[in-house]
Scaffold this motif. Structure first.
Motif, PDB file in Angstrom:
ATOM      1  N   SER A   1     -11.080 -11.609 112.440  1.00  0.00           N
ATOM      2  CA  SER A   1     -10.165 -12.907 112.701  1.00  0.00           C
ATOM      3  C   SER A   1      -8.993 -13.249 112.149  1.00  0.00           C
ATOM      4  CB  SER A   1     -11.339 -14.007 112.812  1.00  0.00           C
ATOM      5  OG  SER A   1     -11.997 -14.186 111.616  1.00  0.00           O
ATOM      6  N   THR A   2      -8.584 -12.489 111.093  1.00  0.00           N
ATOM      7  CA  THR A   2      -7.432 -12.802 110.348  1.00  0.00           C
ATOM      8  C   THR A   2      -6.467 -11.527 110.383  1.00  0.00           C
ATOM      9  OG1 THR A   2      -8.268 -11.759 108.126  1.00  0.00           O
ATOM     10  CG2 THR A   2      -8.863 -14.189 108.736  1.00  0.00           C
TER      11      THR A   2
ATOM     12  N   ASN B   1       9.660  -7.261 112.738  1.00  0.00           N
ATOM     13  CA  ASN B   1       9.224  -6.844 111.619  1.00  0.00           C
ATOM     14  C   ASN B   1       7.973  -7.188 111.131  1.00  0.00           C
ATOM     15  OD1 ASN B   1       9.722  -9.148 110.572  1.00  0.00           O
ATOM     16  ND2 ASN B   1      11.603  -8.959 109.592  1.00  0.00           N
ATOM     17  N   ARG B   2       7.336  -6.897 109.993  1.00  0.00           N
ATOM     18  CA  ARG B   2       6.030  -7.492 109.691  1.00  0.00           C
ATOM     19  C   ARG B   2       6.021  -8.888 109.799  1.00  0.00           C
ATOM     20  NH1 ARG B   2       1.589  -5.943 106.424  1.00  0.00           N
ATOM     21  NH2 ARG B   2       2.287  -4.012 106.229  1.00  0.00           N
ATOM     22  N   ARG B   3       7.041  -9.682 109.467  1.00  0.00           N
ATOM     23  CA  ARG B   3       6.928 -11.073 109.572  1.00  0.00           C
ATOM     24  C   ARG B   3       6.791 -11.511 110.822  1.00  0.00           C
ATOM     25  NH1 ARG B   3      11.054 -15.613 107.031  1.00  0.00           N
ATOM     26  NH2 ARG B   3      10.281 -17.532 108.104  1.00  0.00           N
ATOM     27  N   GLY B   4       7.653 -11.135 111.799  1.00  0.00           N
ATOM     28  CA  GLY B   4       7.721 -11.232 113.374  1.00  0.00           C
ATOM     29  C   GLY B   4       6.184 -11.038 113.862  1.00  0.00           C
ATOM     30  N   PHE B   5       5.510  -9.727 113.443  1.00  0.00           N
ATOM     31  CA  PHE B   5       4.319  -9.656 113.989  1.00  0.00           C
ATOM     32  C   PHE B   5       3.029 -10.477 113.531  1.00  0.00           C
ATOM     33  CE2 PHE B   5       0.300  -7.016 113.810  1.00  0.00           C
ATOM     34  CZ  PHE B   5       0.403  -6.413 114.845  1.00  0.00           C
ATOM     35  N   GLU B   6       3.308 -10.827 112.222  1.00  0.00           N
ATOM     36  CA  GLU B   6       2.341 -11.762 111.827  1.00  0.00           C
ATOM     37  C   GLU B   6       2.585 -13.097 112.432  1.00  0.00           C
ATOM     38  OE1 GLU B   6       3.258 -12.411 107.465  1.00  0.00           O
ATOM     39  OE2 GLU B   6       2.578 -10.424 106.910  1.00  0.00           O
ATOM     40  N   GLU B   7       3.609 -13.608 112.968  1.00  0.00           N
ATOM     41  CA  GLU B   7       3.632 -14.842 113.695  1.00  0.00           C
ATOM     42  C   GLU B   7       3.021 -14.825 115.148  1.00  0.00           C
ATOM     43  OE1 GLU B   7       7.780 -15.973 113.610  1.00  0.00           O
ATOM     44  OE2 GLU B   7       8.010 -16.393 111.386  1.00  0.00           O
ATOM     45  N   ALA B   8       3.418 -13.444 115.585  1.00  0.00           N
ATOM     46  CA  ALA B   8       2.790 -13.111 117.042  1.00  0.00           C
ATOM     47  C   ALA B   8       1.348 -13.213 117.089  1.00  0.00           C
ATOM     48  CB  ALA B   8       3.593 -12.238 117.445  1.00  0.00           C
ATOM     49  N   LEU B   9       0.662 -12.469 115.968  1.00  0.00           N
ATOM     50  CA  LEU B   9      -0.601 -12.269 115.821  1.00  0.00           C
ATOM     51  C   LEU B   9      -1.291 -13.538 115.608  1.00  0.00           C
ATOM     52  CD1 LEU B   9      -2.989 -10.692 116.058  1.00  0.00           C
ATOM     53  CD2 LEU B   9      -2.685  -9.958 113.427  1.00  0.00           C
TER      54      LEU B   9
ATOM     55  N   ALA C   1      -0.449 -16.491 116.463  1.00  0.00           N
ATOM     56  CA  ALA C   1      -0.367 -17.230 117.855  1.00  0.00           C
ATOM     57  C   ALA C   1      -1.366 -16.779 118.848  1.00  0.00           C
ATOM     58  CB  ALA C   1       1.046 -17.118 118.512  1.00  0.00           C
ATOM     59  N   ALA C   2      -1.641 -15.297 118.774  1.00  0.00           N
ATOM     60  CA  ALA C   2      -2.597 -14.660 119.709  1.00  0.00           C
ATOM     61  C   ALA C   2      -4.138 -15.088 119.265  1.00  0.00           C
ATOM     62  CB  ALA C   2      -2.395 -13.254 119.632  1.00  0.00           C
ATOM     63  N   LEU C   3      -4.327 -15.020 117.892  1.00  0.00           N
ATOM     64  CA  LEU C   3      -5.494 -15.445 117.220  1.00  0.00           C
ATOM     65  C   LEU C   3      -5.975 -16.638 117.506  1.00  0.00           C
ATOM     66  CD1 LEU C   3      -5.385 -13.661 113.773  1.00  0.00           C
ATOM     67  CD2 LEU C   3      -6.654 -12.881 115.685  1.00  0.00           C
ATOM     68  N   ARG C   4      -5.127 -17.864 117.703  1.00  0.00           N
ATOM     69  CA  ARG C   4      -5.239 -19.074 118.177  1.00  0.00           C
ATOM     70  C   ARG C   4      -5.750 -19.183 119.567  1.00  0.00           C
ATOM     71  NH1 ARG C   4      -0.934 -20.039 114.656  1.00  0.00           N
ATOM     72  NH2 ARG C   4       0.458 -20.420 116.629  1.00  0.00           N
ATOM     73  N   GLN C   5      -5.362 -18.484 120.394  1.00  0.00           N
ATOM     74  CA  GLN C   5      -5.451 -18.281 121.965  1.00  0.00           C
ATOM     75  C   GLN C   5      -6.266 -17.527 122.688  1.00  0.00           C
ATOM     76  OE1 GLN C   5      -1.295 -18.343 123.121  1.00  0.00           O
ATOM     77  NE2 GLN C   5      -0.874 -20.047 122.074  1.00  0.00           N
ATOM     78  N   THR C   6      -6.604 -16.557 122.175  1.00  0.00           N
ATOM     79  CA  THR C   6      -7.061 -15.390 122.972  1.00  0.00           C
ATOM     80  C   THR C   6      -7.586 -14.423 122.273  1.00  0.00           C
ATOM     81  OG1 THR C   6      -6.912 -13.860 124.763  1.00  0.00           O
ATOM     82  CG2 THR C   6      -4.943 -14.023 123.563  1.00  0.00           C
ATOM     83  N   SER C   7      -8.330 -13.318 122.752  1.00  0.00           N
ATOM     84  CA  SER C   7      -8.778 -11.928 122.215  1.00  0.00           C
ATOM     85  C   SER C   7      -7.724 -10.899 122.665  1.00  0.00           C
ATOM     86  CB  SER C   7     -10.247 -11.701 122.678  1.00  0.00           C
ATOM     87  OG  SER C   7     -10.112 -11.497 124.284  1.00  0.00           O
ATOM     88  N   GLY C   8      -7.974  -9.937 121.833  1.00  0.00           N
ATOM     89  CA  GLY C   8      -6.988  -8.828 122.135  1.00  0.00           C
ATOM     90  C   GLY C   8      -7.150  -7.392 121.220  1.00  0.00           C
ATOM     91  N   ALA C   9      -6.319  -6.877 120.924  1.00  0.00           N
ATOM     92  CA  ALA C   9      -6.390  -5.568 120.214  1.00  0.00           C
ATOM     93  C   ALA C   9      -5.060  -5.307 119.442  1.00  0.00           C
ATOM     94  CB  ALA C   9      -6.537  -4.540 121.176  1.00  0.00           C
ATOM     95  N   VAL C  10      -5.110  -4.710 118.089  1.00  0.00           N
ATOM     96  CA  VAL C  10      -4.095  -4.401 117.167  1.00  0.00           C
ATOM     97  C   VAL C  10      -4.121  -2.939 117.108  1.00  0.00           C
ATOM     98  CG1 VAL C  10      -3.163  -4.655 114.938  1.00  0.00           C
ATOM     99  CG2 VAL C  10      -4.022  -6.727 115.945  1.00  0.00           C
ATOM    100  N   LEU C  11      -3.056  -2.282 117.248  1.00  0.00           N
ATOM    101  CA  LEU C  11      -2.830  -0.944 117.127  1.00  0.00           C
ATOM    102  C   LEU C  11      -2.126  -0.614 116.183  1.00  0.00           C
ATOM    103  CD1 LEU C  11      -3.725  -1.033 120.140  1.00  0.00           C
ATOM    104  CD2 LEU C  11      -2.341   0.784 120.749  1.00  0.00           C
ATOM    105  N   TYR C  12      -2.420   0.382 115.217  1.00  0.00           N
ATOM    106  CA  TYR C  12      -1.683   0.836 113.986  1.00  0.00           C
ATOM    107  C   TYR C  12      -1.131   2.327 114.002  1.00  0.00           C
ATOM    108  CZ  TYR C  12      -0.462   0.053 109.145  1.00  0.00           C
ATOM    109  OH  TYR C  12       0.261   0.061 107.913  1.00  0.00           O
ATOM    110  N   LEU C  13       0.153   2.307 114.441  1.00  0.00           N
ATOM    111  CA  LEU C  13       0.703   3.831 114.618  1.00  0.00           C
ATOM    112  C   LEU C  13       1.466   4.424 113.292  1.00  0.00           C
ATOM    113  CD1 LEU C  13       2.317   5.005 117.998  1.00  0.00           C
ATOM    114  CD2 LEU C  13       3.602   5.483 115.773  1.00  0.00           C
ATOM    115  N   ASP C  14       1.070   5.504 112.967  1.00  0.00           N
ATOM    116  CA  ASP C  14       1.867   5.992 112.006  1.00  0.00           C
ATOM    117  C   ASP C  14       2.187   7.679 112.428  1.00  0.00           C
ATOM    118  OD1 ASP C  14       2.378   6.275 108.825  1.00  0.00           O
ATOM    119  OD2 ASP C  14       1.556   8.130 109.248  1.00  0.00           O
ATOM    120  N   LEU C  15       3.427   8.190 112.163  1.00  0.00           N
ATOM    121  CA  LEU C  15       3.970   9.394 112.562  1.00  0.00           C
ATOM    122  C   LEU C  15       3.356  10.436 111.917  1.00  0.00           C
ATOM    123  CD1 LEU C  15       7.742   8.789 113.410  1.00  0.00           C
ATOM    124  CD2 LEU C  15       5.985   9.086 115.149  1.00  0.00           C
ATOM    125  N   ASP C  16       3.240  11.608 112.289  1.00  0.00           N
ATOM    126  CA  ASP C  16       2.417  12.599 111.549  1.00  0.00           C
ATOM    127  C   ASP C  16       3.701  13.516 111.111  1.00  0.00           C
ATOM    128  OD1 ASP C  16       0.023  11.780 112.160  1.00  0.00           O
ATOM    129  OD2 ASP C  16      -0.034  13.198 114.044  1.00  0.00           O
TER     130      ASP C  16
END
Length: 720
Positions: free
Chosen positions: A424-425, A305-313, A315-330
């Motif tokens: 970066s946040t 969920n959102r909290r799980g995503f926040e924890e994963a992100l 951790a990723a922000l402290r270690q590496t670069s990457g991308a975040v995708l935001y998907l919304d159904l039409d």
């Protein structure tokens, strides 16, 4: 039949006459020589009362001494008398020897003193008769010894009785302890560094091993390999440092099953062992893991969920670069409205599976809420982020989603933000990916868009983010305000109840209408908290009125999401039980569209509410396509006629016919009708003629803050 001689009974019969004879002779004989009969009789008397379980030597000495004394008293031969005197001293010494400790020394001293007095005071030897004073002294010494012997016997008997009682109680305590150990569900262990000394039978149920299988073995050998070093360290530290210790380890049962044990142990320095108790906490650990999982995962899809995503992100922000995708159904709302929330939930679960096939190990897919998903791609550049987004869109186009057995073709809009280039946040990246997603919707949907600064779009997204923060702040503090609008009973012309209406305060204290923030609350998963807040406030308001001696009836609006919120039902039960208010004065209101979207869910929810004694109203009635068909399935109490039929009632014959028809249908089904948006007397008159039961609108009363309608109750609540 053989009879045995009762020596004690004979002694009792002899002792009394013997004493009488002794006293008679002692008085008659001026030389007091027959005073020796006195201790003889006393010893016989003592023998009659000595317990039979005394040692033989203790019982034999009084017999011999008594007999010797009597023989001396009866004898006329001087030599025999001298021999009897010597024998009496020997027997006295033997009697004294049977006494414990200090009594032995005291008795021996008395006897020796008597003998010395007999030799020197009387200036005679053992071969001659003693003067009366010496004879009296000897008699008293014999009496003293006899009393000491008797007291010792009684004391020893009492000691043995106490020892026997202590032994019985010790055995009883030991038996009770053994039964406790046998019935205890915890392991009780006595061990040292060499292994198990003793262990309770519970080990067989918990570990699968019988006690004999574990004696002499080290329990650390049965721990999980990853816990073995820690287990050994716990026991070693306890043996070296002493005191108490509490720790947990995983163990492998005999059948291979993994379990958790919690130990409470104490080192006993007196005998060098560790005494401990172990409890099986496997279920507790499973429950804790489940709670931890639920805290970071979406229960419906199983995704983070959102909290799980926040924890994963984070951790990723402290270690590496990457991308975040935001998907919304039409057009996902269309599926919910047309096929019901159950079909929508099934579609979202299928969507989670479909999107996961486009990701590689290490990527994170999460459901933020509603139909919004976020994807974290560690170590991904813009090219890979676009490739993943296009792969997801292609999967949706190629493979229709399952919505309750009916395939549904869905499209989505995806926004992409890169880190650290675009933020970066967590807040920056989600906001920028959200902006890019709205840009994709503006371009025609079913596409992916990379984030680029866009002031107009950013302002709109910022408004959404601000609304979310305001809602969270309102839930945490006093940011929500309740208004109430009266409802008129057309049969009595009295106000029958009030509908509660929610407002939110912005940062400047200005009111924000529900239409401006409820959609945001639903999108960010806050709508359930708002529903619960309103219910708690309404019940508290009713309880305060009842304490003032008044009863009011309140109508509470619920969101469509409330129909699937089991916590709301639990909250309602708790609040009703805590306050004791009349539950039939609570009327819950949900829109017709929400109710008919999933009739089974709505029916279960309404039945639960009515089972508690609450009443139910169907709002916006008449706006749906299946109203009359589905109405008979819902056990609601009121139908609130949609305002679109009421506003133009004086000027529209069609509206008047429809309103009259709906009122008649409702009455035929045993339901009452409430007409909304009653703003003039003409409309009210037509409603009376059509048979409507209640009226609500500006003509009856405008919505006002509850602090103005019931100021005294509000002030007391604020003061409390």
């Amino acid at each position: 039949m053989t009879r045995t001689l009762d020596v004690r009974a004979v002694c009792r019969w002899i002792s009394v006459p013997a004493l009488l004879v002794t006293l008679t002779l002692a008085v008659a004989d001026p030389r007091w020589q027959h005073i020796w009969l006195l201790p003889g009789g006393l010893f016989i008397l003592l023998l009659a009362h000595l317990p039979e379980r005394l040692p033989p030597n203790v019982r034999l000495i009084p017999v011999l001494l008594g007999a010797t004394t009597l023989a001396y008293g009866m004898s006329t031969d001087q030599e025999m008398r001298n021999a009897y005197v010597l024998l009496m001293y020997v027997l006295n010494l033997l009697g004294a020897a049977t006494l414990p400790g200090r009594q032995t020394a005291l008795s021996a001293a008395v006897i020796a003193t008597t003998y010395v007095l007999g030799r020197h005071t009387g200036n005679t030897s053992i071969g001659y008769d003693y003067p009366p004073t010496i004879a009296l002294t000897d008699a008293l010494s014999c009496l003293l010894v006899s009393l000491l012997v008797y007291g010792s016997a009684i004391g020893q008997r009492r000691i043995r009785e106490l020892n026997h009682l202590l032994a019985e109680r010790s055995q009883q305590t030991e038996n009770e302890l053994q039964r406790t150990l046998e019935t205890s569900r915890d392991i009780v262990l006595v061990s040292d560094m060499r292994g198990v000394r003793s262990i309770s039978p519970a080990c067989q149920e918990i570990l699968g091993y019988a006690p004999p299988e574990l004696i002499g073995r080290n329990l650390c050998d049965h721990t999980h390999p990853d816990d073995r070093a820690a287990c050994t360290g716990h026991w070693t530290a306890l043996a070296q440092n002493g005191g108490f210790a509490r720790f947990e380890n995983r163990y492998i049962r005999k059948d291979g099953e993994l379990i958790w044990l919690e130990w409470i142990a104490r080192y006993d320095a007196d005998d060098g062992v560790i005494r401990s108790v172990a409890r099986d906490i496997t279920e507790r650990k499973r429950f804790e893991a489940e709670l931890a999982y639920l805290a970071t995962h979406d229960t419906m899809t199983g995704l983070p969920n959102r909290r799980g995503f926040e924890e994963a992100l984070a951790a990723a922000l402290r270690q590496t670069s990457g991308a975040v995708l935001y998907l919304d159904l039409d057009e996902f709302k269309y599926v919910n409205d047309s096929q019901g929330h159950r079909a929508g939930d099934r579609l979202l679960r299928h969507l989670g599976v479909t999107l996961s096939t486009c990701l590689r190990p290490g990527d994170v897919l999460c459901r933020l809420g509603g139909d919004e998903f976020a994807i974290l791609l560690p170590q991904a550049d813009g090219a890979r982020a676009r490739a993943v987004a296009e792969s997801m869109l292609e999967s949706l186009r190629r493979q229709p989603l399952d919505a309750g057995g009916q395939p549904v073709s869905m499209t989505a809009s995806i926004g992409i933000a890169l880190f650290p280039a675009h933020g970066s946040t967590l807040e920056e990246l989600l906001s920028h990916a959200d902006q890019a997603m709205y840009k994709a919707k503006e371009k025609g949907r079913n596409i992916a868009s990379m984030y680029h600064p866009d002031l107009d779009l950013e302002a709109r997204v910022q408004l959404r983010m601000t609304s979310e923060r305001l809602i969270r702040r309102a839930l945490d503090g006093n940011g929500f305000v309740l208004f109430a609008q009266p409802i008129l009973d057309l049969a009595t012309d009295q106000i029958s109840h009030y509908e509660l209406l929610l407002r939110m305060l912005d940062g400047n204290g200005e009111l924000i209408m529900p239409a401006a923030f409820l959609d945001v609350a639903e999108r960010f998963g806050l709508i359930h908290q708002i529903d619960r807040w309103v219910v708690r406030q309404a019940i508290g308001l009713m309880a305060r009125h009842e304490r003032e001696g008044r009863q009011i009836c309140l109508e509470i609006n619920l969101s469509a999401r409330a129909l699937t919120d089991p916590e709301l039902l639990l909250l309602l039960r708790r609040e009703l039980a805590a306050t004791g208010i009349a539950s039939n004065r609570l009327v819950f209101e949900v829109t017709e569209t929400a109710a008919i979207a999933d009739i089974d869910v709505a029916l279960a929810f309404v039945n639960e509410m009515k089972g508690m004694g609450c009443r139910f109203a169907l709002d916006d009635f008449g706006a749906g396509f299946s109203s009359f068909e589905r109405l008979k399935q819902l056990p609601v109490d009121y139908l609130k006629l949609d305002g679109s039929f009421i506003r133009n009632l004086p000027h529209s014959e069609e509206d008047r016919c429809l309103v009259k028809a709906m009122v008649e249908v409702a009455r035929g089904l045993g339901k009452q009708t409430i007409a909304e948006f009653v703003e003039n007397p003409e409309t009210l008159s037509i409603l009376r003629e059509s048979g409507a039961d209640f009226a609500q609108g500006y003509l009856v009363g405008r919505p006002r803050p509850i602090s103005e309608i019931w100021p005294q109750v509000h002030e007391k609540a604020t003061a409390g």
